[in-house]
Design a protein around this motif. Structure first.
Motif, PDB file in Angstrom:
ATOM      1  N   ASN A 154      -0.972  29.557 -31.671  1.00  0.00           N
ATOM      2  CA  ASN A 154      -1.827  30.464 -30.895  1.00  0.00           C
ATOM      3  C   ASN A 154      -0.999  31.705 -30.579  1.00  0.00           C
ATOM      4  O   ASN A 154       0.198  31.743 -30.912  1.00  0.00           O
ATOM      5  CB  ASN A 154      -2.441  29.775 -29.659  1.00  0.00           C
ATOM      6  N   PRO A 155      -1.562  32.734 -29.985  1.00  0.00           N
ATOM      7  CA  PRO A 155      -0.803  33.982 -29.818  1.00  0.00           C
ATOM      8  C   PRO A 155       0.483  33.857 -29.018  1.00  0.00           C
ATOM      9  O   PRO A 155       1.316  34.760 -29.065  1.00  0.00           O
ATOM     10  CB  PRO A 155      -1.810  34.889 -29.092  1.00  0.00           C
ATOM     11  N   ASN A 156       0.683  32.731 -28.325  1.00  0.00           N
ATOM     12  CA  ASN A 156       1.871  32.592 -27.486  1.00  0.00           C
ATOM     13  C   ASN A 156       2.763  31.419 -27.868  1.00  0.00           C
ATOM     14  O   ASN A 156       3.826  31.238 -27.276  1.00  0.00           O
ATOM     15  CB  ASN A 156       1.458  32.437 -26.013  1.00  0.00           C
ATOM     16  N   LEU A 157       2.348  30.613 -28.860  1.00  0.00           N
ATOM     17  CA  LEU A 157       3.074  29.374 -29.141  1.00  0.00           C
ATOM     18  C   LEU A 157       3.362  29.196 -30.626  1.00  0.00           C
ATOM     19  O   LEU A 157       2.501  29.447 -31.476  1.00  0.00           O
ATOM     20  CB  LEU A 157       2.279  28.160 -28.665  1.00  0.00           C
ATOM     21  N   ALA A 158       4.583  28.728 -30.909  1.00  0.00           N
ATOM     22  CA  ALA A 158       4.925  28.218 -32.230  1.00  0.00           C
ATOM     23  C   ALA A 158       5.082  26.710 -32.125  1.00  0.00           C
ATOM     24  O   ALA A 158       5.518  26.182 -31.089  1.00  0.00           O
ATOM     25  CB  ALA A 158       6.207  28.858 -32.738  1.00  0.00           C
ATOM     26  N   LEU A 159       4.727  26.016 -33.192  1.00  0.00           N
ATOM     27  CA  LEU A 159       4.909  24.575 -33.261  1.00  0.00           C
ATOM     28  C   LEU A 159       6.049  24.290 -34.245  1.00  0.00           C
ATOM     29  O   LEU A 159       6.042  24.785 -35.368  1.00  0.00           O
ATOM     30  CB  LEU A 159       3.620  23.899 -33.737  1.00  0.00           C
ATOM     31  N   PHE A 160       7.038  23.516 -33.790  1.00  0.00           N
ATOM     32  CA  PHE A 160       8.159  23.107 -34.635  1.00  0.00           C
ATOM     33  C   PHE A 160       8.050  21.616 -34.927  1.00  0.00           C
ATOM     34  O   PHE A 160       7.710  20.817 -34.039  1.00  0.00           O
ATOM     35  CB  PHE A 160       9.507  23.347 -33.934  1.00  0.00           C
ATOM     36  N   PHE A 161       8.366  21.236 -36.165  1.00  0.00           N
ATOM     37  CA  PHE A 161       8.574  19.828 -36.512  1.00  0.00           C
ATOM     38  C   PHE A 161       9.985  19.663 -37.065  1.00  0.00           C
ATOM     39  O   PHE A 161      10.506  20.535 -37.755  1.00  0.00           O
ATOM     40  CB  PHE A 161       7.592  19.365 -37.605  1.00  0.00           C
ATOM     41  N   ASP A 162      10.593  18.516 -36.781  1.00  0.00           N
ATOM     42  CA  ASP A 162      11.837  18.096 -37.412  1.00  0.00           C
ATOM     43  C   ASP A 162      11.603  16.716 -38.002  1.00  0.00           C
ATOM     44  O   ASP A 162      10.508  16.150 -37.877  1.00  0.00           O
ATOM     45  CB  ASP A 162      12.976  18.071 -36.379  1.00  0.00           C
ATOM     46  N   ARG A 163      12.621  16.161 -38.625  1.00  0.00           N
ATOM     47  CA  ARG A 163      12.567  14.746 -38.965  1.00  0.00           C
ATOM     48  C   ARG A 163      12.773  13.934 -37.689  1.00  0.00           C
ATOM     49  O   ARG A 163      13.329  14.429 -36.693  1.00  0.00           O
ATOM     50  CB  ARG A 163      13.656  14.400 -39.971  1.00  0.00           C
ATOM     51  N   ALA A 164      12.354  12.690 -37.710  1.00  0.00           N
ATOM     52  CA  ALA A 164      12.654  11.784 -36.607  1.00  0.00           C
ATOM     53  C   ALA A 164      14.147  11.514 -36.634  1.00  0.00           C
ATOM     54  O   ALA A 164      14.650  10.856 -37.544  1.00  0.00           O
ATOM     55  CB  ALA A 164      11.864  10.497 -36.758  1.00  0.00           C
ATOM     56  N   SER A 165      14.870  12.051 -35.653  1.00  0.00           N
ATOM     57  CA  SER A 165      16.332  12.042 -35.699  1.00  0.00           C
ATOM     58  C   SER A 165      16.884  11.864 -34.296  1.00  0.00           C
ATOM     59  O   SER A 165      16.294  11.150 -33.471  1.00  0.00           O
ATOM     60  CB  SER A 165      16.812  13.347 -36.351  1.00  0.00           C
ATOM     61  N   ASP A 166      18.003  12.521 -34.022  1.00  0.00           N
ATOM     62  CA  ASP A 166      18.647  12.386 -32.714  1.00  0.00           C
ATOM     63  C   ASP A 166      18.798  13.746 -32.044  1.00  0.00           C
ATOM     64  O   ASP A 166      19.826  14.062 -31.471  1.00  0.00           O
ATOM     65  CB  ASP A 166      20.013  11.705 -32.854  1.00  0.00           C
ATOM     66  N   ASP A 167      17.733  14.572 -32.120  1.00  0.00           N
ATOM     67  CA  ASP A 167      17.745  15.888 -31.491  1.00  0.00           C
ATOM     68  C   ASP A 167      17.828  15.750 -29.971  1.00  0.00           C
ATOM     69  O   ASP A 167      17.407  14.737 -29.398  1.00  0.00           O
ATOM     70  CB  ASP A 167      16.486  16.669 -31.874  1.00  0.00           C
ATOM     71  N   PRO A 168      18.348  16.784 -29.287  1.00  0.00           N
ATOM     72  CA  PRO A 168      18.557  16.659 -27.833  1.00  0.00           C
ATOM     73  C   PRO A 168      17.282  16.622 -27.002  1.00  0.00           C
ATOM     74  O   PRO A 168      17.265  16.034 -25.916  1.00  0.00           O
ATOM     75  CB  PRO A 168      19.397  17.893 -27.491  1.00  0.00           C
ATOM     76  N   LEU A 169      16.201  17.245 -27.476  1.00  0.00           N
ATOM     77  CA  LEU A 169      14.960  17.237 -26.702  1.00  0.00           C
ATOM     78  C   LEU A 169      14.410  15.817 -26.618  1.00  0.00           C
ATOM     79  O   LEU A 169      14.330  15.112 -27.631  1.00  0.00           O
ATOM     80  CB  LEU A 169      13.932  18.167 -27.359  1.00  0.00           C
ATOM     81  N   ILE A 186      11.477  12.845 -25.196  1.00  0.00           N
ATOM     82  CA  ILE A 186      10.114  12.542 -24.768  1.00  0.00           C
ATOM     83  C   ILE A 186       9.957  11.023 -24.734  1.00  0.00           C
ATOM     84  O   ILE A 186      10.422  10.315 -25.636  1.00  0.00           O
ATOM     85  CB  ILE A 186       9.071  13.186 -25.712  1.00  0.00           C
ATOM     86  N   ASN A 187       9.360  10.518 -23.679  1.00  0.00           N
ATOM     87  CA  ASN A 187       9.095   9.073 -23.552  1.00  0.00           C
ATOM     88  C   ASN A 187      10.349   8.235 -23.786  1.00  0.00           C
ATOM     89  O   ASN A 187      10.293   7.160 -24.399  1.00  0.00           O
ATOM     90  CB  ASN A 187       7.984   8.653 -24.517  1.00  0.00           C
ATOM     91  N   GLY A 188      11.503   8.751 -23.376  1.00  0.00           N
ATOM     92  CA  GLY A 188      12.732   7.978 -23.466  1.00  0.00           C
ATOM     93  C   GLY A 188      13.416   7.990 -24.813  1.00  0.00           C
ATOM     94  O   GLY A 188      14.335   7.189 -25.050  1.00  0.00           O
ATOM     95  N   HIS A 189      12.994   8.862 -25.716  1.00  0.00           N
ATOM     96  CA  HIS A 189      13.651   8.954 -27.027  1.00  0.00           C
ATOM     97  C   HIS A 189      13.679  10.408 -27.486  1.00  0.00           C
ATOM     98  O   HIS A 189      13.010  11.279 -26.902  1.00  0.00           O
ATOM     99  CB  HIS A 189      12.940   8.072 -28.059  1.00  0.00           C
ATOM    100  N   SER A 190      14.440  10.688 -28.538  1.00  0.00           N
ATOM    101  CA  SER A 190      14.503  12.037 -29.083  1.00  0.00           C
ATOM    102  C   SER A 190      13.149  12.457 -29.642  1.00  0.00           C
ATOM    103  O   SER A 190      12.466  11.660 -30.306  1.00  0.00           O
ATOM    104  CB  SER A 190      15.553  12.110 -30.201  1.00  0.00           C
ATOM    105  N   ALA A 191      12.780  13.679 -29.366  1.00  0.00           N
ATOM    106  CA  ALA A 191      11.529  14.228 -29.900  1.00  0.00           C
ATOM    107  C   ALA A 191      11.762  14.780 -31.302  1.00  0.00           C
ATOM    108  O   ALA A 191      12.884  15.141 -31.663  1.00  0.00           O
ATOM    109  CB  ALA A 191      11.012  15.330 -28.986  1.00  0.00           C
ATOM    110  N   TRP A 192      10.681  14.849 -32.096  1.00  0.00           N
ATOM    111  CA  TRP A 192      10.772  15.556 -33.373  1.00  0.00           C
ATOM    112  C   TRP A 192       9.584  16.502 -33.593  1.00  0.00           C
ATOM    113  O   TRP A 192       9.349  16.998 -34.676  1.00  0.00           O
ATOM    114  CB  TRP A 192      10.961  14.600 -34.545  1.00  0.00           C
ATOM    115  N   GLY A 193       8.889  16.780 -32.491  1.00  0.00           N
ATOM    116  CA  GLY A 193       7.867  17.814 -32.468  1.00  0.00           C
ATOM    117  C   GLY A 193       7.977  18.571 -31.155  1.00  0.00           C
ATOM    118  O   GLY A 193       8.316  17.988 -30.117  1.00  0.00           O
ATOM    119  N   ALA A 194       7.722  19.898 -31.195  1.00  0.00           N
ATOM    120  CA  ALA A 194       7.855  20.687 -29.971  1.00  0.00           C
ATOM    121  C   ALA A 194       7.053  21.969 -30.080  1.00  0.00           C
ATOM    122  O   ALA A 194       6.848  22.513 -31.179  1.00  0.00           O
ATOM    123  CB  ALA A 194       9.322  21.018 -29.693  1.00  0.00           C
TER     124      ALA A 194
END
Length: 557
Positions: A45-60, A62-70
């Motif tokens: 949308n005009p204010n947001l980008a969506l990022f995907f990564d692989r399911a990994s060990d990124d610092p972000l 969610i729900n007690g585990h590393s996220a791979w979408g943001a």
């Protein structure tokens, strides 16, 4: 003693000062951390980008585990994690005619220590249209019963004339380098039939045919390039028409990643031309363990006009100013093409050639972008004059996308087995820093489109209010109005990127703009779009619209 300067010296000093103060391209560090490695990037949308990564060990988290979408806020640089169920590693994506983003395919494996990850190679992830400027209430939907006909890792997908997605290629399971377990077939979302369509083109383009480059043509057919081969595919008759090979044995799809783009389409004929740049001229029969990270990538660009006369003439060869692989080609609203990111040698992937740089199969990051002007004379189309150095290597798993603000959002880069957060002892660490590349027009007064209808019908005349700064109201100004799909960035290819110029006039009082929309969904597939007004190469911010009815696919309006 007081030094007196002559008028001539003062004059040249003024010129030097003016040159220094003149607007120029600039890199800007937008954020120290994207939270996840942005190996896939798309504006939602005009204010947001969506990022995907692989399911990994990124610092972000969610729900007690590393996220791979943001979700990444383009204004504040805030990062909001998304709950992703399946592994989106090396997926593709595109928008449907109703504005829903579909993320297609991915990896079948999980990640140690994170047992909740589900296989992604048959997955379809849906991100519904969301107008929230902060991402509040925006969700990603996954249904285990909503799956692809075939398992696909490294596929490509793009929107076609009826608002649905054509999904092409990939492989069934992970492979180290070449495509050794291919999905040499075509399917659609929503499904058009219950079995995938075999593709002789994909079979011929093995083994380096991953992430084939796809473009919906203005007659409804689809152009595809993979390895050094190209074809026009007729969706309605399921037939392939082979085209000339890329010259000089240059290969342009993963793991020999070049980039490709459909050049701007202009009325009245909307004649399609494709530009393919970079990659590698290596023999694809050489095993990866006999290849080197120091093998120079290609500087070659090949351009073809997709008319009977243009196809008969074949590919016209040009050269970038640098060798590149893993880079990307993107539209500017004025019709120029930006070349950014990439490496000067080596290949996609990691840990599969004889002399990796850390884990990386590539080396010699290319840090200075280039501009390609399609209308310039052959041999004079590329320039990096005044272009800055990014200072950050963007190699394998890096992304870049045009934003509605008119600049380019750059993120990612990770040729590593997992997320190397510290970067200690690694030439190419996992890159979490986010930059923008800002064109010169970002630093001057710009035209504005004050409002626009939410939906635009095809083949219609539309008038919208505008505001012009005094410096851009000359009667002889060059006026361009571009209808753009901002695309989906992954693996050196901007999936779905499209620019259609519209005939346009500005009223005598300079307060309104009238333009004519494309004649049909074959010229611009029905779905979300962004409109930019450009006057003498100074572009407005983009205005989001829905081209067509906004109905779910299939739709022809």
């Amino acid at each position: 003693m007081k030094l007196s300067l002559s008028p001539l010296v003062l004059f040249f000093a003024h010129l030097a000062s003016a040159a220094t103060d003149a607007p120029a391209w600039r890199f800007n560090l937008k954020a120290e951390s994207s939270g996840i490695v942005a190996l896939e990037s798309v504006i939602v949308n005009p204010n947001l980008a969506l990022f995907f990564d692989r399911a990994s060990d990124d610092p972000l988290q969610i729900n007690g585990h590393s996220a791979w979408g943001a979700l990444f806020n383009l204004q504040t640089a805030e990062v909001t994690p998304l709950n992703v169920v399946t592994n989106s590693f090396c997926a593709s994506g595109a928008f449907l005619s109703n504005g829903t983003l579909a993320s297609i395919g991915g990896d079948q494996t999980g990640f140690p220590g994170n047992p909740i990850i589900q296989p992604g190679n048959q997955a379809i992830r849906l991100f519904d249209p969301c107008a929230s400027p902060t991402g509040e209430g925006c969700t990603l939907f996954e249904d285990p019963n909503l799956i692809l006909l075939e398992k696909r890792w490294y596929p490509s997908a793009t929107r076609i004339f009826d608002g649905s997605l054509i999904i092409v290629g990939g492989m069934h399971v992970e492979a180290v380098f070449y495509n050794v377990d291919p999905a040499n077939s075509i399917e659609f979302f929503p499904r058009k039939e219950q079995t995938a369509r075999p593709s002789p083109f994909l079979e011929r383009s093995l083994p380096a045919n991953l992430f084939p480059r796809l473009f919906a043509l203005p007659d409804g057919k689809v152009f595809m390039v993979a390895n050094n081969r190209s074809v026009i595919y007729d969706v309605e008759t399921d037939t392939e028409t082979p085209l000339p090979d890329i010259p000089n044995g240059v290969r342009v799809s993963n793991p020999t990643d070049g980039s490709a783009i459909l050049l701007p389409l202009s009325p009245p004929d909307f004649t399609p031309e494709v530009l393919v740049c970079g990659g590698s001229a290596i023999d694809d029969r050489i095993p990866s363990e006999d290849l080197s990270s120091q093998i120079p990538s290609s500087s070659q660009c090949s351009r073809i006009t997709l008319t009977p006369e243009g196809i008969a003439k074949g590919w016209e060869v040009d050269h970038m100013l640098s060798n590149r692989t893993l880079h990307e080609l993107l539209h500017l609203p004025n019709g120029q093409i930006l070349v950014a990111n990439g490496a000067g040698s080596g290949f996609a992937g990691f840990n599969s050639v004889q002399d990796t740089i850390g884990n990386s199969n590539s080396d010699h990051a290319v840090l200075v972008p280039e501009l390609y002007t399609p209308s310039a004379a052959l041999g004079r189309r590329f320039s990096n004059a005044g272009m800055p150095n990014s200072g950050i290597a963007r190699v394998y798993h890096s992304t870049i996308t045009l934003t509605p603000q008119g600049n380019f959002l750059i993120a990612g880069s990770n040729p590593n087995n997992a997320s190397n957060v510290t970067g200690t002892g690694v030439t190419f660490p996992s890159e979490f820093r986010v930059q923008t590349l800002d064109p010169p027009f970002m630093f001057v007064e710009r035209p504005k489109i004050l409002s626009a209808p939410q939906k635009l019908a095809f083949n219609s005349k539309v008038t919208v209010p505008i505001s012009l700064p005094g410096s851009l109201t000359g009667d002889n100004a060059k006026v361009q109005v571009s209808l753009m799909d901002l695309g989906f960035s992954t693996h050196g290819f901007h999936v779905g990127a499209r620019l259609v110029f519209m005939d346009a006039t500005i009223s005598k009082d300079k307060k309104s703009l009238t333009f004519v929309t494309p004649p049909s969904g074959r010229v611009y597939p029905p779905g979300p779009a962004t409109i930019f007004l450009t006057i003498d190469d100074v572009s407005s911010e983009g205005v989001a619209v829905m081209m067509g009815s906004g109905n779910a696919p299939p739709t022809l309006e």
